[in-house]
Scaffold this active site. Sequence first.
Site, PDB file in Angstrom:
ATOM      1  N   ASP A  81      -7.298   6.362  -5.028  1.00 29.09           N
ATOM      2  CA  ASP A  81      -8.002   4.407  -5.131  1.00 29.09           C
ATOM      3  C   ASP A  81      -8.639   4.313  -6.527  1.00 29.09           C
ATOM      4  O   ASP A  81      -9.847   4.610  -6.447  1.00 29.09           O
ATOM      5  CB  ASP A  81      -8.933   4.125  -4.162  1.00 29.09           C
ATOM      6  CG  ASP A  81      -9.122   2.900  -3.936  1.00 29.09           C
ATOM      7  OD1 ASP A  81      -8.356   2.581  -4.266  1.00 29.09           O
ATOM      8  OD2 ASP A  81     -10.223   2.033  -3.389  1.00 29.09           O
ATOM      9  N   ASP A 262      -4.332  -2.161  -7.727  1.00 32.57           N
ATOM     10  CA  ASP A 262      -5.252  -1.255  -6.626  1.00 32.57           C
ATOM     11  C   ASP A 262      -3.873   0.708  -5.882  1.00 32.57           C
ATOM     12  O   ASP A 262      -3.107  -0.487  -5.584  1.00 32.57           O
ATOM     13  CB  ASP A 262      -5.840  -1.954  -6.142  1.00 32.57           C
ATOM     14  CG  ASP A 262      -6.544  -0.664  -4.989  1.00 32.57           C
ATOM     15  OD1 ASP A 262      -6.936  -0.241  -4.307  1.00 32.57           O
ATOM     16  OD2 ASP A 262      -7.305  -2.278  -4.145  1.00 32.57           O
TER      17      ASP A 262
END
Length: 367
Positions: A81, A262
């Site tokens: 992430d 992201d």
Amino acid sequence: MKWLVLLGLVAFSECILRIPLTKVKIMQETLNEKSLLSNFLKERSKSSYITYLPLRNFQDFAYIGNITIGTPPQEFRVVFDTGSSDVWVPSVSCSSSSCHTHTTFKYQDSSTFRRTTRHFEITLGSGKIKGHLAYDTIRIGDLVSTDQLFGLSLEVSGFDDSPFDGVVGLNYPNISVLEGIPIFDNLKKQGAISEPVFAFYLSKCLVGNGVLMLGGVDKAYYRGVLNWAPLTRVGDWRVNVDHITMKGQFIACFAGCEALVDTGTSWILGPKAMIINIHRFLPATPLGSKHYIPCSAIKVLPSIIFTINGISYPVPPQAYILKDARGHCVSGFRGNTEVYLHAETWILGDVFLRLYFSVYDRGNNRI
């Protein structure tokens, strides 16, 4: 600040890669049995000083890879992430229902485990995690981070149906909720990687579905050139967006805005009012948290274009319209980024990143 590099167009439409994989089901089974993808990535890693980690696309919701923690190693499925900086997995002591459906870390079985008395709490879009901090050896492929700080969750909510056990954050240290050195920084500090660069190839047209590269970039995974964009501030994978258009008309980001890149977000997110505006253009019908679009519209709707640092990045309807579990077509745009008060903010998640190979250059603060 750091730069975010939006690499060239992913070898997407023709799936032009040197990984020996095909889309034919029988071939998928054969190749999986022979572990050709794993062997291919290992061989390339030996020759190029890049560590390759295969990622599995779970229903266009998340890209999942494996890590191990402890000695002897215990394996976990995680999301890598760029929107967070911390590592966390469930503890064997966790009593939440979510932990019963995921692999938990048996800390008593690890000879390199080091406990602490510090506690943490992380709130994410899909849930909340509470637990305590610990140190242990964490491995990503052939890379080893010793005495790595990570979180062991004791209470978990909102992750019962998630296909992953935990998260490995790849953002900057100042974003860390655990207030420790992130694993990527430790890998560089401990000499496991030579270059402070990592890259994501995310796709839905190959058996492997994705690859995370650590320590360098492999040109085999994209066509064209890399278009570097500077980070708007040091310490976050955030870039300036010039505008967002459809058929030559501004539909959002009218005076410029910012976007977080992201890999831990499934969709493209924006301010609610802007998302409503986009759904009016499509048009899309709201139902619950989703907006539904006739599947036949995929052939006629225009691309939505994000212009970043003067470069246009079209997102075609084949990318921003997804199919849910029932086969219905839903919009890949969602709202509620108003929590970022300083500027109009968007989040470019997997809907965008499946189209464009992305490189994250910590050494030069750019994407």
